[in-house]
Design an enzyme around this catalytic site. Structure first.
Site, PDB file in Angstrom:
ATOM      1  N   SER A 157       0.861  -1.176   0.000  1.00 54.11           N
ATOM      2  CA  SER A 157       0.000   0.000   0.000  1.00 54.11           C
ATOM      3  C   SER A 157       0.906   1.237   0.000  1.00 54.11           C
ATOM      4  O   SER A 157       1.865   1.289  -0.770  1.00 54.11           O
ATOM      5  CB  SER A 157      -0.915  -0.040   1.230  1.00 54.11           C
ATOM      6  OG  SER A 157      -1.723   1.099   1.318  1.00 54.11           O
ATOM      7  N   TYR A 171      -4.976   8.371  -6.908  1.00 54.03           N
ATOM      8  CA  TYR A 171      -4.010   7.383  -6.392  1.00 54.03           C
ATOM      9  C   TYR A 171      -4.272   7.023  -4.934  1.00 54.03           C
ATOM     10  O   TYR A 171      -4.307   5.836  -4.584  1.00 54.03           O
ATOM     11  CB  TYR A 171      -2.596   7.950  -6.541  1.00 54.03           C
ATOM     12  CG  TYR A 171      -1.494   7.095  -5.965  1.00 54.03           C
ATOM     13  CD1 TYR A 171      -1.095   5.922  -6.603  1.00 54.03           C
ATOM     14  CD2 TYR A 171      -0.845   7.470  -4.791  1.00 54.03           C
ATOM     15  CE1 TYR A 171      -0.067   5.144  -6.074  1.00 54.03           C
ATOM     16  CE2 TYR A 171       0.189   6.702  -4.265  1.00 54.03           C
ATOM     17  CZ  TYR A 171       0.566   5.541  -4.906  1.00 54.03           C
ATOM     18  OH  TYR A 171       1.585   4.768  -4.378  1.00 54.03           O
ATOM     19  N   LYS A 175      -4.650   3.165  -2.853  1.00 57.53           N
ATOM     20  CA  LYS A 175      -3.769   2.627  -1.811  1.00 57.53           C
ATOM     21  C   LYS A 175      -4.527   2.404  -0.507  1.00 57.53           C
ATOM     22  O   LYS A 175      -4.212   1.489   0.273  1.00 57.53           O
ATOM     23  CB  LYS A 175      -2.566   3.548  -1.611  1.00 57.53           C
ATOM     24  CG  LYS A 175      -1.590   3.494  -2.780  1.00 57.53           C
ATOM     25  CD  LYS A 175      -1.131   2.055  -3.036  1.00 57.53           C
ATOM     26  CE  LYS A 175      -0.159   1.930  -4.167  1.00 57.53           C
ATOM     27  NZ  LYS A 175       0.312   0.546  -4.392  1.00 57.53           N
TER      28      LYS A 175
END
Length: 269
Positions: A157, A171, A175
């Site tokens: 992650s 983004y 994650k």
């Protein structure tokens, strides 16, 4: 600095996605140094051939040192296609008879302003970082359940799962999704003695950070945020990945986020 060749993962088999560059490469090489056999996935692009060859050369060098290094195999494929991960796992098992460790590392990132993000960029980020991670972890988990002796799954992650970024709106959610996936998988697969954890790197000097590393002002700003005073190296993630992979070192660590950012997150207020 590399860890001594202690044989921490001697006799184990691992598979890693996105394993020829950056964090995935560093983890793969350290696993091999520690006696683990590693199946590596990569995209197989012509422009990356030098990276593939240099990785194989590094593995050969480790093996020649005579300290019980593991072996490697590499398979090209796109993790957004479920069959890619099936093939990676099947080939690892065919070669070495089992799968003990899986690292879902493949990921993409390109800075972009929120108001200018096009559907193609958002879609690609979700496809690789979320769907690719899901498909690959699912393939690994199916094999581990079939074997019946547990295992370790690690999702790479990011500290970006915990904080926002003005140029990361496409983004950071991906994650956060990887972290959430590991937590849910830990619950789902606990009965099968499969430990699922997330590794959260901070700012690491990889190809994904090239834009920032080439800007002296931005690089200095990033370094100033880190109490240790430097940007992370891919090799800094290898030790934490060894810890999470080792049944002896982390037998009761499950569903956990392991933050490895030089103290940056603690220093953000």
């Amino acid at each position: 600095m590399a860890l001594p060749a202690w044989g921490i993962l001697k006799g184990k088999t691992a598979a890693i996605t996105g394993g020829t560059t950056g964090i995935g490469r560093a983890i793969a090489l350290e696993y091999i140094r520690q006696g683990c056999n590693v199946a590596i996935n990569h995209l197989g692009l012509q422009k990356d051939e030098s990276l593939r060859h240099s990785l194989l050369q590094e593995v050969e060098s480790l093996q020649k040192q005579g300290k019980g290094a593991g072996s490697v195999l590499e398979i090209a494929g796109d993790v957004t296609v479920p069959e890619t991960s099936d093939s990676l796992i099947q080939e690892a098992v065919r070669r070495w008879g089992k799968l003990d460790i899986f690292v879902a590392n493949a990921g993409v990132f390109k800075q972009a302003e929120f108001l200018k993000i096009e559907p193609a960029l958002l879609g690609h980020s979700l496809d690789v970082n979320v769907k690719g991670t899901f498909y690959s972890c699912q393939a690994a988990a199916r094999q581990m359940v079939k074997q019946g002796h547990g295992g370790s799954i690690i999702g790479v992650s990011s500290v970006s799962a915990l904080v926002g970024g003005g140029l990361q709106t496409h983004y950071t959610p991906t994650k956060a999704a990887v972290l959430s996936l590991m937590q849910s998988m830990a619950i789902s697969l606990g009965k099968d003695k499969i430990r699922c954890n997330a590794l959260l790197p901070g700012t690491i000097n990889t190809q994904l950070a090239d834009h920032d590393m080439k800007n002296p002002t931005k690089k200095a700003y990033l370094e100033a945020r880190v109490p240790l005073g430097r940007i992370g190296r891919p090799e800094d993630m290898a030790g934490p990945a060894i810890f999470l992979a080792s049944e002896e070192m982390s037998p009761y660590v499950n569903g956990a986020p392991l933050l490895s950012d030089g103290g940056m997150f603690s220093n953000l207020q």
